[in-house]
Write a protein that holds these residues in place. Structure first.
Motif: not given
Length: 409
Positions: A83-102
């Motif tokens: 299974y793939l956890k699809r963090e590539d589908l986030n706005h901006g294309g990566a997991h980085k936005i989770n932390n950046a917006i917070a």
């Protein structure tokens, strides 16, 4: 290892801590205090939940990779389910936005007007620039000139989001040093937005906490899909934000294997790699104690990886601790193996993974051989690989030219 003690000391066993000038300690303590407040502030958490849902695009899918699963089955048609956890589908294309917006929300709450960040592959830079545009904060992104050339599309996106780009000679480690210097110039109005789980306390804990949404969703989605937990969780490891993001939820589940995959570059014994866990020794860098790539005199050895986001000579103090206590396993994958995995996943799943995430995907070839039939393996697809298409194409062309030259001779 209680959460409260981590917030107060920033120590993970012998790793972490605050190794900075006294002038910075007060500023970091204020940040830790504010961070502790927002963790228990229902209004902030509600606003963050809305931003993650409506702006970032969470939750991201836990995708069953059927053809990749079939690819790794043995001659008897047996093997693990991937299974793939699809963090590539986030706005901006990566997991980085989770932390950046917070953290951008945290900066605004603290009354800061300007955000400073360092980026390597550019994904954290894009995420920070986007978050600052949304929240009307001035944004300065520091990036090494080497990385700017390799990741020109991300540089363009940062500029379109209104960020000011500062170039420094070198790569991510050099950009980080410069970003910290820029932050120190005006601590009253500036906020250093760390994108990696490194640096002095509370930076590693803040990044891990805001990325832990990945693991929380994975647990929930696994329960929905097959009524249990993953058996194995795999993530690439550069400095540690995406790995901890998915690992942290499962640290207390001893029956869940946690596997980090580092960049062996041109080979683990070549001197051109970013395998800090495999080859590093303990030292202090950018304000914290961790494993480090350094020579006998204690000088930093420049890291190398085809995945630009994995090029950092240190690594998360928390991951160092997990290695020391045997809770997480760490392995290495070469540039060539990562590039092969990039191409494979593109062809069999129609998904283009970042070269960083391709390191985790590349390890499946070795991992799957020893797993029982039906084992549930989750790989964190931490980012999309559109940014790397040029790098991959150039590599393939160089390989073809080299092969043609050898054949001619």
């Amino acid at each position: 290892m209680e959460e409260a003690s981590l917030f107060s000391t920033g120590k993970f066993g012998r790793f972490g801590g605050i190794f900075v000038p006294e002038t910075l300690v007060t500023c970091l303590n204020k940040l830790a205090d504010e961070f502790n407040l927002v963790l228990h502030d229902s209004h902030f958490q509600a606003e963050l939940a809305v931003a993650l849902r409506d702006y970032v695009g969470r939750e991201t899918p836990l995708y069953f990779a059927q053809r990749l699963t079939n690819h790794y089955k043995n001659c008897n048609g047996q093997g693990p389910e991937i299974y793939l956890k699809r963090e590539d589908l986030n706005h901006g294309g990566a997991h980085k936005i989770n932390n950046a917006i917070a953290q951008a929300m945290l900066a605004k709450r603290m009354g800061r007007k300007r955000v400073v960040a360092a980026t390597g592959a550019g994904q954290h830079g894009v995420a920070t620039a986007a978050a600052c545009a949304k929240l009307d904060l001035d944004c300065t992104i520091v990036m090494g000139d080497v990385d700017m050339e390799r990741q020109s599309s991300n540089v363009l996106m940062m500029k379109l989001f209104g960020a000011q780009i500062t170039s420094v000679q070198g790569t991510f480690k050099d950009a980080t040093s410069e970003a910290i210097r820029k932050w120190v110039e005006d601590l009253d109005i500036s906020y250093y937005l760390a994108g990696t789980a490194v640096g002095p306390h509370p930076c590693p804990t803040i990044v891990r906490q805001f990325q832990s949404i990945i693991g929380k969703e994975t647990r929930k989605q696994a329960m929905e899909k097959w009524g249990g937990k993953p058996d194995v969780v795999v993530a690439c490891v550069g400095s540690g934000s995406n790995a901890l993001g998915i690992f942290h939820e499962f640290i207390g589940d001893e029956d869940v294997r946690l596997i980090g995959v580092e960049a062996a570059g041109a080979g683990i014994d070549s001197g051109k790699h970013s395998a800090t866990m495999a080859k590093g020794v303990i030292g202090v860098y950018h304000g914290a104690m961790s494993y480090l790539l350094q020579d006998d005199e204690g000088q930093i050895i420049g890291p190398h990886s085809i995945g630009v986001g994995l090029e950092y000579p240190g690594v998360s103090p928390e991951l160092c601790f997990l290695k020391d206590i045997g809770r997480a396993e760490f392995y290495t994958v070469t540039d060539e193996e990562a590039l092969d995995a990039y191409g494979l996943v593109c062809r069999v799943e129609g998904i283009c993974p970042a070269l960083e995430a391709s390191h985790a995907l590349a390890y499946l070839g070795k991992l799957c051989e020893g797993l029982p039939n039906g084992t549930k393996v989750v790989v964190n697809c931490s980012g999309g690989g559109n940014k790397d298409a040029k790098t991959v194409l150039n590599y393939q062309l160089e390989k073809q030219i080299a092969s043609h030259t050898c054949t001619s001779h």
